[in-house]
Design an enzyme around this catalytic site. Structure first.
Site, short mmCIF file in Angstrom:
data_model
loop_
_atom_site.label_atom_id
_atom_site.label_comp_id
_atom_site.label_asym_id
_atom_site.label_seq_id
_atom_site.Cartn_x
_atom_site.Cartn_y
_atom_site.Cartn_z
N ARG A 103 25.29 39.76 64.54
CA ARG A 103 24.84 40.89 64.90
C ARG A 103 25.01 40.79 66.19
O ARG A 103 24.46 40.52 67.23
CB ARG A 103 23.39 41.64 64.27
CG ARG A 103 22.34 39.89 64.97
CD ARG A 103 20.99 40.74 64.22
NE ARG A 103 19.90 39.72 64.75
CZ ARG A 103 18.83 39.64 64.76
NH1 ARG A 103 18.10 40.56 64.14
NH2 ARG A 103 18.07 38.75 64.86
N THR A 107 22.41 46.04 70.11
CA THR A 107 22.56 47.26 69.14
C THR A 107 21.50 46.96 67.70
O THR A 107 20.99 47.32 66.83
CB THR A 107 23.38 47.85 69.58
OG1 THR A 107 24.53 46.45 68.88
CG2 THR A 107 23.58 48.09 70.25
N ASP A 202 15.80 31.20 63.68
CA ASP A 202 17.08 31.40 64.09
C ASP A 202 17.69 30.56 62.73
O ASP A 202 18.29 29.13 63.05
CB ASP A 202 18.15 31.84 64.91
CG ASP A 202 19.03 31.64 65.11
OD1 ASP A 202 19.98 31.75 64.28
OD2 ASP A 202 19.04 33.11 65.96
N ASP A 205 21.34 28.39 64.21
CA ASP A 205 20.73 27.35 65.01
C ASP A 205 19.93 25.95 64.87
O ASP A 205 19.98 24.86 64.65
CB ASP A 205 19.57 28.52 66.36
CG ASP A 205 20.43 29.24 67.21
OD1 ASP A 205 21.67 29.01 67.28
OD2 ASP A 205 19.32 29.49 67.85
N1 URA Z 1 18.32 36.05 61.10
C1 URA Z 1 17.88 34.41 61.68
O1 URA Z 1 18.34 33.55 61.83
N2 URA Z 1 16.11 34.85 61.70
C2 URA Z 1 15.77 35.83 61.62
O2 URA Z 1 14.43 35.71 61.51
C3 URA Z 1 16.55 37.41 61.58
C4 URA Z 1 17.43 37.18 61.85
#
Ligand code: URA
Length: 211
Positions: A103, A107, A202, A205
């Site tokens: 993503r 945007t 995330d 991560d």
């Molecule tokens: N992607 C992620 O890894 N965590 C989120 O909270 C939203 C999108």
């Protein structure tokens, strides 16, 4: 569109440890693996099988085998890769195709950067692995791609989902039929950066470290 949030104490326990910011990457990866296997058990409840007669050492018996064409598992790179072994543990004969969707953090739109999928998916049952159903952009793009190529149905397995993402998937592809979301929980909302609240941060991560 069917949405199934699995209500099970083991799922809730593993999810709580995943959410905890103190959980290190190694523990996070193995918990994702275990959690996906539990979600996959429910997600494959409608998997196509055909009758098969075999002989036990004692007598003939009727049973079932997975139907052809075999199911297709599609992890969405990068974080969906962390869900693959938990899924193939349950479905070892499934074929695996890859979609790289990222993503755009400005945007929040999904951009395709990798694609290793068969062109013809006629009659295939597809299982998309996408850990975080947040804005829904990535999942809508993946489901559209698979249904456009003839997939018979698409089940998305997500560790967590946000109400905003579920609404977007419902609006964009819900009416195309045969779309199902299986998740461990539907959280409160998205924050201004598109993260699920309370979520787990995330997922990529936390699985692989920050790159
Ligand atoms: N992607 C992620 O890894 N965590 C989120 O909270 C939203 C999108």
């Amino acid at each position: 569109m069917d949405v199934l949030a699995i209500d099970h104490p083991l799922v809730a326990h593993k999810l709580t440890v995943l959410r905890d910011e103190r959980t290190d990457s190694l523990t996070f990866r193995s918990l994702v693996d275990e959690l996906v296997t539990l979600l996959a058990y429910e997600a494959t409840r409608g998997i196509a099988v055909e009758a098969r007669t075999i002989r036990t050492p004692v007598a003939p018996a009727s049973g079932v085998h997975l139907s052809q064409p075999l199911p297709l598992v599609v992890p969405i790179l990068r974080a969906g890769l962390g869900m693959l072994s938990g899924m193939t543990r349950l479905l070892p004969t499934a074929e695996v195709g890859f979609l790289g969707l990222q993503r755009d953090e400005e945007t929040l739109q999904a951009i395709t950067y990798a694609n290793r999928l068969p062109e013809d998916l006629s009659g295939r049952q597809c299982f998309v692995l996408d850990p975080m159903l947040a804005t829904g952009g990535t999942l809508v793009a993946s489901i559209d791609y698979l249904l456009d190529r003839g997939a018979r149905d698409v089940t998305a397995i997500c560790l967590l989902a946000a109400p905003e993402g579920l609404a977007k998937v419902e609006e964009a592809v819900g009416a195309r039929g045969n779309v199902r979301i299986v998740t461990s929980a539907v959280d409160r909302r998205l924050n201004e950066r598109g993260y699920i609240v309370p979520g787990l941060g995330d997922a990529g991560d936390r699985l692989y470290g920050v790159v």
